[in-house]
Scaffold this motif. Structure first.
Motif, short mmCIF file in Angstrom:
data_model
loop_
_atom_site.label_atom_id
_atom_site.label_comp_id
_atom_site.label_asym_id
_atom_site.label_seq_id
_atom_site.Cartn_x
_atom_site.Cartn_y
_atom_site.Cartn_z
N UNK A 1 0.84 -1.19 0.00
CA UNK A 1 0.00 0.00 0.00
C UNK A 1 0.88 1.25 0.00
N UNK A 2 0.24 2.40 -0.23
CA UNK A 2 0.98 3.66 -0.22
C UNK A 2 1.57 3.94 1.16
N UNK A 3 0.79 3.71 2.20
CA UNK A 3 1.29 3.95 3.55
C UNK A 3 2.49 3.05 3.85
N UNK A 4 2.39 1.78 3.47
CA UNK A 4 3.50 0.85 3.70
C UNK A 4 4.74 1.26 2.92
N UNK A 5 4.56 1.64 1.66
CA UNK A 5 5.70 1.97 0.82
C UNK A 5 6.43 3.20 1.35
N UNK A 6 5.70 4.19 1.81
CA UNK A 6 6.33 5.39 2.36
C UNK A 6 7.05 5.07 3.67
N UNK A 7 6.44 4.24 4.52
CA UNK A 7 7.11 3.83 5.75
C UNK A 7 8.42 3.09 5.44
N UNK A 8 8.38 2.24 4.43
CA UNK A 8 9.58 1.49 4.04
C UNK A 8 10.65 2.42 3.46
#
Length: 571
Positions: A82-89
């Motif tokens: 997801x977008x939230x996961x990708x940015x956190x990563x």
């Protein structure tokens, strides 16, 4: 000052790209950080200097992580992020880079295939204000070493599949390496730490490091048609503005669209037009580590892809794969439209794709130096086959007399000449090569090296690359014109026309042909093809020699490398 002489901001060799007057702080939250040069003085004259505004390519992902947090950003095999996961990563990777001392202006070489780790690294570096230097994944160790030395890279990020070239290149250049995708059972055999491990131990970046809009974001190495590849420096402003302009005026890409991302992300086309543009609007990108037409169709069908973006060779390959795909009982993906760029798409291929897939194809034009889109046949308006449309908003394009390289001599509508471009989308210059920058940019206009025409309405047609034009018996032969005829011959999947030195005629017209399938290959008659072409082409234009091949040599974006064909058949 000579035109374009300072375009690279003095960023040659290992000289810092940013300067003390313009560079942002390295810390995520404080403008008083002692770790990097100070932000511009707010007491300075408001009419001078770089200003106080900031703009980062990393905001394309950071903003969507808030606006589209639970939407799927990328799909790669069984992995969905997801977008939230990708940015956190990406923030976790940024934390690892920061712990290594990477900060604003530092150049980091990236050798990562089309997997979710590419955007994690790309946006993690940009979030720090660092400069991303993507490297062609098929480069040899010597070629990688050239990029490392020329770019002044201070770190190499290399995925497991390319360590055989990356490790010796980095060792020769004296640059540290961090790896990605190295399995646990092999970690002790690889003489470099894993970025995943360092990211798990580091403190994630809290927020974007601000950078001035004209600060460098990327160094993309051109294909090097003559001599060594040159590093084109792209600014945050040029890249972000290109994304915004194509979304407003050209692509009609929407939140929730599913976009095929088979183009290599180390290349400007895939990087900006697919990844960055899709992330800006909250679409889903389908990633394939390596383009394969059968796999691409299967993935697009399974994920119900709505937008296909590719180069002409991909269009031809998908058409070849479409028959077996349907014979296997599968549907074709529900494409709403398709975008082609990177090279001229033959009209016959365009027509066939529209008939088979039921999706209109819109062609555009651009270069690494134009960030990349310069003109486009806008989605929602009738596309004109053979045209690359109109200049995008804020960009001018003219056709100039190539006989006067020292100045811009605009030709009347309809005349053939060299296409020149200026606008917000131009790069900053070639890294460490002001002479090349000055030769390419005249009075603010980029000389593209492409022969084009512009009609009374302003619509652009690319006739040929200037360097590809053949001169036979003193007559100009434009390869694209000949290719448009040859590709319509039955059984032809793709064709490339090129000139070979000839004592009698100066240059002779040759054609390389890839046939559609093995059965067509057994029955294909090059002589009959030549005879048919003579009915449609003047005597000095038709090919005298046809080479039947299994495949064409291709560059990073899928363009056919005609210089390799010339070298092979002249040798």
């Amino acid at each position: 000052m000579a035109p374009g002489a300072a375009a690279a901001d003095g960023a040659g060799g290992r000289t810092p790209v940013t300067t003390a007057a313009t560079a942002p702080p390295t810390s995520a939250g404080s403008a008083e950080s002692s770790e990097g040069p100070a932000w511009p003085d707010p007491r300075a004259d408001a009419l001078a200097g770089p200003g106080l505004g900031s703009l980062s390519v990393a905001s394309l992902l950071a903003s969507s992580a808030v606006r589209h947090a639970e939407r799927t950003a990328v799909v790669c095999g069984a992995e969905r992020v997801t977008y939230a996961q990708l940015w956190d990563q990406a923030r976790a990777y940024a934390g690892a880079f920061r712990a290594r001392g990477v900060g604003p202006g530092d150049r980091v070489a990236v050798l990562v295939p089309n997997v979710p780790d590419f955007p994690r690294v790309y946006f993690g570096l940009l979030a720090l204000g660092a400069v991303v230097v993507p490297v062609h994944l098929l480069f040899t160790a010597d070629e990688v070493e050239h990029v490392l030395r020329d770019s002044g890279a201070t770190l190499v990020v290399a995925a497991a599949p390319v360590l055989a070239a990356a490790l010796p290149a980095a060792a020769a250049a004296g640059i540290p390496v961090v790896t990605l995708l190295v399995p646990d059972e092999q970690r002790d055999r690889v003489p470099a730490p894993r970025l995943e491990d360092e990211a798990a131990a580091a403190e994630p970046l809290e927020r974007l490091v601000p950078v001035p809009p004209l600060a460098p974001a990327t160094v993309l190495y051109t294909s090097g048609t003559t001599g060594r590849p040159k590093g084109a420096v792209g600014s945050h402003l040029a890249i972000v503005e290109n994304v915004n302009v194509v979304l407003i005026d050209c692509f009609d890409m929407r939140t929730g669209d599913v976009v095929f991302g088979g183009l290599p992300l180390f290349h400007t086309f895939g990087q900006v037009c697919v990844m960055n543009t899709a992330f800006r609007v909250g679409a889903t990108v389908l990633l394939l580590p390596k383009f394969d037409p059968a796999t691409a169709l299967r993935v697009m069908d399974a994920e119900r892809a709505t937008v296909f973006i590719g180069v002409p060779t991909m269009y031809g390959a998908l058409l070849q794969a479409a028959g077996p795909h349907r014979e296997g009982g599968r549907e074709l993906p529900p494409l709403r439209y398709a975008i082609s760029g990177g090279a001229a798409l033959p009209e016959a291929v365009l027509d066939r794709f529209q008939q088979v897939f039921g999706a209109p194809v819109h062609e555009g034009y651009g270069l690494t130096e134009t960030s990349p889109v310069a003109s486009f046949n806008r989605v929602g308006e009738p596309a004109v086959a053979g045209s690359v449309g109109f200049p995008v908003w804020g960009v001018e394009a003219e056709v100039t007399d190539p006989a006067h390289p020292e100045r811009i001599a605009v030709l009347p509508a309809g005349e053939r000449g060299e296409l020149v471009i200026r606008g917000h989308n131009l790069f900053k210059g070639y890294l460490g090569d002001p002479d090349a920058t000055e030769a390419a940019v005249v009075d603010g206009w980029l000389r593209t090296g492409d022969i084009a025409t512009k009609d009374d309405e302003g619509r652009i047609r690319i006739v040929d690359r200037a360097k590809d034009m053949i001169i036979r018996n003193g007559y100009n032969v434009y390869c694209r014109e000949v290719e448009e005829v040859l590709v319509r011959y039955p059984g032809v999947a793709s064709v490339a026309v090129f000139g070979v030195a000839d004592e009698e005629h100066g240059q002779e017209v040759h054609a390389a042909v890839v046939v559609e399938d093995s059965e067509a290959g057994r029955t294909f008659d090059p002589g009959a093809m030549v005879a048919e072409s003579r009915k449609h082409l003047a005597a000095y234009k038709y090919p005298r020699v046809v080479h039947v091949r299994e495949a064409m040599p291709q560059g990073p974006s899928g363009k056919v490398l005609k210089r390799e064909l010339v070298a092979e058949y002249e040798g």
